[in-house]
Design a protein around this motif. Structure first.
Motif, PDB file in Angstrom:
ATOM      1  N   HIS A   1      -1.325  14.266   0.291  1.00 12.05           N
ATOM      2  CA  HIS A   1      -1.849  14.180  -1.082  1.00 12.05           C
ATOM      3  C   HIS A   1      -1.160  15.145  -2.044  1.00 12.05           C
ATOM      4  CE1 HIS A   1      -4.899  11.456   0.363  1.00 12.05           C
ATOM      5  NE2 HIS A   1      -5.195  12.326   1.321  1.00 12.05           N
ATOM      6  N   LYS A   2      -0.038  15.722  -1.612  1.00 15.01           N
ATOM      7  CA  LYS A   2       0.732  16.596  -2.495  1.00 15.01           C
ATOM      8  C   LYS A   2       1.549  15.744  -3.461  1.00 15.01           C
ATOM      9  CE  LYS A   2       1.146  20.544   0.551  1.00 15.01           C
ATOM     10  NZ  LYS A   2       2.060  21.474   1.220  1.00 15.01           N
ATOM     11  N   ILE A   3       1.701  16.234  -4.674  1.00 13.58           N
ATOM     12  CA  ILE A   3       2.479  15.546  -5.705  1.00 13.58           C
ATOM     13  C   ILE A   3       3.816  16.261  -5.843  1.00 13.58           C
ATOM     14  CG2 ILE A   3       2.583  14.948  -8.152  1.00 13.58           C
ATOM     15  CD1 ILE A   3      -0.497  14.766  -8.059  1.00 13.58           C
ATOM     16  N   LYS A   4       4.902  15.475  -5.788  1.00 10.83           N
ATOM     17  CA  LYS A   4       6.247  16.034  -5.881  1.00 10.83           C
ATOM     18  C   LYS A   4       7.070  15.245  -6.900  1.00 10.83           C
ATOM     19  CE  LYS A   4       6.365  17.675  -1.145  1.00 10.83           C
ATOM     20  NZ  LYS A   4       7.128  17.751   0.087  1.00 10.83           N
ATOM     21  N   PRO A   5       7.984  15.923  -7.597  1.00 11.95           N
ATOM     22  CA  PRO A   5       8.824  15.234  -8.577  1.00 11.95           C
ATOM     23  C   PRO A   5       9.954  14.449  -7.906  1.00 11.95           C
ATOM     24  CG  PRO A   5       9.394  17.542  -8.501  1.00 11.95           C
ATOM     25  CD  PRO A   5       8.205  17.368  -7.588  1.00 11.95           C
ATOM     26  N   TYR A   6      10.447  13.444  -8.615  1.00 14.48           N
ATOM     27  CA  TYR A   6      11.633  12.698  -8.205  1.00 14.48           C
ATOM     28  C   TYR A   6      12.364  12.246  -9.451  1.00 14.48           C
ATOM     29  CZ  TYR A   6       9.454   8.309  -9.525  1.00 14.48           C
ATOM     30  OH  TYR A   6       8.878   7.303 -10.250  1.00 14.48           O
ATOM     31  N   SER A   7      13.599  11.813  -9.286  1.00 12.63           N
ATOM     32  CA  SER A   7      14.348  11.266 -10.418  1.00 12.63           C
ATOM     33  C   SER A   7      15.316  10.210  -9.898  1.00 12.63           C
ATOM     34  CB  SER A   7      15.103  12.347 -11.174  1.00 12.63           C
ATOM     35  OG  SER A   7      16.098  12.916 -10.364  1.00 12.63           O
ATOM     36  N   GLY A   8      15.738   9.350 -10.800  1.00  8.89           N
ATOM     37  CA  GLY A   8      16.718   8.335 -10.476  1.00  8.89           C
ATOM     38  C   GLY A   8      17.606   8.083 -11.679  1.00  8.89           C
ATOM     39  N   THR A   9      18.881   7.820 -11.428  1.00 10.88           N
ATOM     40  CA  THR A   9      19.847   7.571 -12.487  1.00 10.88           C
ATOM     41  C   THR A   9      20.633   6.321 -12.162  1.00 10.88           C
ATOM     42  OG1 THR A   9      20.031   9.932 -12.930  1.00 10.88           O
ATOM     43  CG2 THR A   9      21.795   8.545 -13.773  1.00 10.88           C
TER      44      THR A   9
ATOM     45  N   LEU B   1      20.758   5.054 -17.573  1.00 11.04           N
ATOM     46  CA  LEU B   1      19.308   5.219 -17.678  1.00 11.04           C
ATOM     47  C   LEU B   1      18.897   6.263 -16.645  1.00 11.04           C
ATOM     48  CD1 LEU B   1      18.132   1.512 -17.852  1.00 11.04           C
ATOM     49  CD2 LEU B   1      18.269   3.143 -19.725  1.00 11.04           C
ATOM     50  N   THR B   2      18.061   7.206 -17.051  1.00  7.28           N
ATOM     51  CA  THR B   2      17.548   8.214 -16.134  1.00  7.28           C
ATOM     52  C   THR B   2      16.034   8.192 -16.186  1.00  7.28           C
ATOM     53  OG1 THR B   2      19.490   9.595 -16.500  1.00  7.28           O
ATOM     54  CG2 THR B   2      17.574  10.661 -15.527  1.00  7.28           C
ATOM     55  N   HIS B   3      15.421   8.228 -15.012  1.00  8.34           N
ATOM     56  CA  HIS B   3      13.960   8.191 -14.898  1.00  8.34           C
ATOM     57  C   HIS B   3      13.495   9.421 -14.126  1.00  8.34           C
ATOM     58  CE1 HIS B   3       9.938   6.735 -14.046  1.00  8.34           C
ATOM     59  NE2 HIS B   3      10.155   6.946 -12.757  1.00  8.34           N
ATOM     60  N   TYR B   4      12.490  10.099 -14.659  1.00  4.81           N
ATOM     61  CA  TYR B   4      11.865  11.237 -13.989  1.00  4.81           C
ATOM     62  C   TYR B   4      10.405  10.893 -13.760  1.00  4.81           C
ATOM     63  CZ  TYR B   4      15.963  13.697 -15.746  1.00  4.81           C
ATOM     64  OH  TYR B   4      17.259  14.069 -16.032  1.00  4.81           O
ATOM     65  N   GLY B   5       9.910  11.182 -12.581  1.00  3.09           N
ATOM     66  CA  GLY B   5       8.520  10.882 -12.283  1.00  3.09           C
ATOM     67  C   GLY B   5       7.978  11.789 -11.198  1.00  3.09           C
ATOM     68  N   ASP B   6       6.771  11.496 -10.766  1.00  2.00           N
ATOM     69  CA  ASP B   6       6.124  12.221  -9.679  1.00  2.00           C
ATOM     70  C   ASP B   6       5.595  11.212  -8.676  1.00  2.00           C
ATOM     71  OD1 ASP B   6       6.196  15.010 -10.692  1.00  2.00           O
ATOM     72  OD2 ASP B   6       4.965  14.179 -12.288  1.00  2.00           O
ATOM     73  N   TRP B   7       5.571  11.584  -7.419  1.00  2.00           N
ATOM     74  CA  TRP B   7       5.002  10.735  -6.385  1.00  2.00           C
ATOM     75  C   TRP B   7       3.999  11.547  -5.584  1.00  2.00           C
ATOM     76  CZ3 TRP B   7       5.543  11.474  -1.050  1.00  2.00           C
ATOM     77  CH2 TRP B   7       6.451  12.443  -0.665  1.00  2.00           C
ATOM     78  N   LYS B   8       3.017  10.838  -5.049  1.00  2.00           N
ATOM     79  CA  LYS B   8       1.963  11.485  -4.280  1.00  2.00           C
ATOM     80  C   LYS B   8       2.033  11.026  -2.831  1.00  2.00           C
ATOM     81  CE  LYS B   8      -3.037  12.120  -4.198  1.00  2.00           C
ATOM     82  NZ  LYS B   8      -4.299  11.752  -4.875  1.00  2.00           N
TER      83      LYS B   8
ATOM     84  N   ALA C   1       0.803  -1.217   0.000  1.00  2.00           N
ATOM     85  CA  ALA C   1       0.000   0.000   0.000  1.00  2.00           C
ATOM     86  C   ALA C   1       0.839   1.272   0.000  1.00  2.00           C
ATOM     87  CB  ALA C   1      -0.919   0.006   1.216  1.00  2.00           C
ATOM     88  N   ALA C   2       2.104   1.180   0.400  1.00  2.00           N
ATOM     89  CA  ALA C   2       2.886   2.388   0.649  1.00  2.00           C
ATOM     90  C   ALA C   2       3.829   2.806  -0.474  1.00  2.00           C
ATOM     91  CB  ALA C   2       3.690   2.216   1.938  1.00  2.00           C
ATOM     92  N   TYR C   3       4.199   1.916  -1.363  1.00  2.00           N
ATOM     93  CA  TYR C   3       5.154   2.330  -2.389  1.00  2.00           C
ATOM     94  C   TYR C   3       5.026   1.480  -3.643  1.00  2.00           C
ATOM     95  CZ  TYR C   3       8.129  -1.587  -0.901  1.00  2.00           C
ATOM     96  OH  TYR C   3       8.613  -2.833  -0.599  1.00  2.00           O
ATOM     97  N   SER C   4       5.718   1.906  -4.694  1.00  2.00           N
ATOM     98  CA  SER C   4       5.719   1.232  -5.985  1.00  2.00           C
ATOM     99  C   SER C   4       7.158   1.047  -6.447  1.00  2.00           C
ATOM    100  CB  SER C   4       4.969   2.056  -7.024  1.00  2.00           C
ATOM    101  OG  SER C   4       3.649   2.290  -6.612  1.00  2.00           O
ATOM    102  N   LYS C   5       7.332   0.243  -7.476  1.00  2.00           N
ATOM    103  CA  LYS C   5       8.657  -0.005  -8.042  1.00  2.00           C
ATOM    104  C   LYS C   5       8.590   0.213  -9.553  1.00  2.00           C
ATOM    105  CE  LYS C   5      10.542  -4.298  -8.340  1.00  2.00           C
ATOM    106  NZ  LYS C   5      11.207  -5.520  -7.846  1.00  2.00           N
ATOM    107  N   ALA C   6       9.548   0.959 -10.071  1.00  2.00           N
ATOM    108  CA  ALA C   6       9.664   1.178 -11.510  1.00  2.00           C
ATOM    109  C   ALA C   6      10.833   0.360 -12.032  1.00  2.00           C
ATOM    110  CB  ALA C   6       9.885   2.651 -11.812  1.00  2.00           C
ATOM    111  N   ILE C   7      10.598  -0.402 -13.095  1.00  2.00           N
ATOM    112  CA  ILE C   7      11.644  -1.206 -13.720  1.00  2.00           C
ATOM    113  C   ILE C   7      11.819  -0.695 -15.147  1.00  2.00           C
ATOM    114  CG2 ILE C   7      12.349  -3.513 -14.450  1.00  2.00           C
ATOM    115  CD1 ILE C   7      10.416  -4.566 -12.241  1.00  2.00           C
ATOM    116  N   ILE C   8      13.040  -0.312 -15.477  1.00  2.00           N
ATOM    117  CA  ILE C   8      13.340   0.192 -16.814  1.00  2.00           C
ATOM    118  C   ILE C   8      14.362  -0.739 -17.446  1.00  2.00           C
ATOM    119  CG2 ILE C   8      14.183   2.139 -18.162  1.00  2.00           C
ATOM    120  CD1 ILE C   8      13.393   3.889 -15.692  1.00  2.00           C
ATOM    121  N   ASP C   9      14.037  -1.265 -18.612  1.00  2.00           N
ATOM    122  CA  ASP C   9      14.921  -2.184 -19.328  1.00  2.00           C
ATOM    123  C   ASP C   9      15.306  -1.582 -20.671  1.00  2.00           C
ATOM    124  OD1 ASP C   9      15.015  -4.601 -17.642  1.00  2.00           O
ATOM    125  OD2 ASP C   9      12.868  -4.688 -18.051  1.00  2.00           O
TER     126      ASP C   9
END
Length: 67
Positions: free
Chosen positions: A54-62, A42-49, A20-28
């Protein structure tokens, strides 16, 4: 310099709920035989809530560099 993006056939993005608390992104990236030699990341940009505010904020991972 960008070589490929998420709209290219060689890249896939999978999003998985992990409880219920988090998700996982897999990039191939399927590396084609004609891919130029070099060092890639690989660089990933997204948003999390926030579940609390209930605020939406950006995040990134490389990823680490790969040759």
């Amino acid at each position: 310099m960008d070589y490929l993006s998420d709209s290219d056939f060689e890249t896939t993005y999978t999003w998985q709920r992990q409880g219920a608390a988090y998700s996982k992104a897999i990039i191939d990236w399927r590396i084609a035989d004609d891919t130029p030699a070099g060092t890639y990341r690989l660089t990933h940009y997204g948003d999390w809530k926030s579940g609390w505010t209930h605020k939406i904020k950006p995040y990134s991972g490389t990823s680490n560099r790969a040759c």
